[in-house]
Design a protein around this motif. Structure first.
Motif, short mmCIF file in Angstrom:
data_model
loop_
_atom_site.label_atom_id
_atom_site.label_comp_id
_atom_site.label_asym_id
_atom_site.label_seq_id
_atom_site.Cartn_x
_atom_site.Cartn_y
_atom_site.Cartn_z
N ASP A 71 43.45 40.79 19.52
CA ASP A 71 43.50 40.99 20.97
C ASP A 71 43.65 42.45 21.31
O ASP A 71 44.66 43.07 21.00
N VAL A 72 42.63 43.00 21.97
CA VAL A 72 42.69 44.40 22.38
C VAL A 72 43.54 44.51 23.64
O VAL A 72 44.53 45.23 23.69
N VAL A 73 43.15 43.79 24.68
CA VAL A 73 43.88 43.76 25.94
C VAL A 73 43.42 42.51 26.69
O VAL A 73 42.29 42.06 26.51
N ASP A 74 44.27 41.98 27.54
CA ASP A 74 43.90 40.81 28.34
C ASP A 74 42.98 41.27 29.46
O ASP A 74 43.39 41.97 30.38
N ASN A 75 41.72 40.90 29.37
CA ASN A 75 40.72 41.33 30.33
C ASN A 75 40.95 40.76 31.73
O ASN A 75 40.40 41.26 32.70
N ASN A 76 41.78 39.73 31.85
CA ASN A 76 42.04 39.10 33.14
C ASN A 76 43.26 39.67 33.85
O ASN A 76 43.56 39.29 34.97
N THR A 77 43.98 40.56 33.18
CA THR A 77 45.16 41.17 33.76
C THR A 77 44.78 42.46 34.48
O THR A 77 44.00 43.26 33.95
N LEU A 78 45.30 42.65 35.66
CA LEU A 78 45.01 43.88 36.41
C LEU A 78 45.65 45.08 35.72
O LEU A 78 46.78 44.97 35.20
N PRO A 79 44.98 46.22 35.72
CA PRO A 79 45.55 47.40 35.08
C PRO A 79 46.92 47.79 35.64
O PRO A 79 47.75 48.32 34.90
#
Length: 126
Positions: A71-79
């Protein structure tokens, strides 16, 4: 009253944009993900829509030595939430810094204040 903003000249224009690292990266992204990105703007837009895939590809492209994780980063989470990035990654900083073996590049530049007398310099540094 003039409301138009003056157009600033570009800060940098590569002499041969087609052979730039940016265009090479864009081509890698197109090939890897079956895309047809055609410009820097297209790459930028994709990188903001698919932050996870973009940064996974950057990791691979710059040849980081180590374990990237799944997992690189949760693409559904706002920055703005500041989600964890590369939470499973394991890297050794020194190993990555020492992959270059060039005699022509600086590996380390130390900036410090050395206080020594002339006698110290003569005796210790010839």
């Amino acid at each position: 009253m003039n409301t138009e903003s003056p157009v600033a000249p570009p800060l940098f224009v590569p002499p041969d944009a087609i052979s730039s690292h940016c265009v090479a990266f864009l081509k890698k992204v197109n090939e890897k993900y079956g895309l047809a990105l055609d410009s820097y703007f297209d790459l930028y837009q994709w990188s903001t829509d698919r932050i996870d895939l973009f940064w996974e590809t950057v990791w691979d492209d710059v040849a980081i030595v180590g374990y990237k994780g799944q997992d690189v980063v949760d693409n559904n989470t706002l920055p703005a939430v500041n989600p964890p990035w590369f939470s499973e990654a394991r890297i050794n900083w020194a190993e990555n810094m020492l992959t270059c073996r060039s005699a022509d590049k600086f590996a380390l530049i130390q900036a410090s204040m050395l206080i020594a007398s002339f006698v110290d310099l003569r005796d210790n540094h010839g």
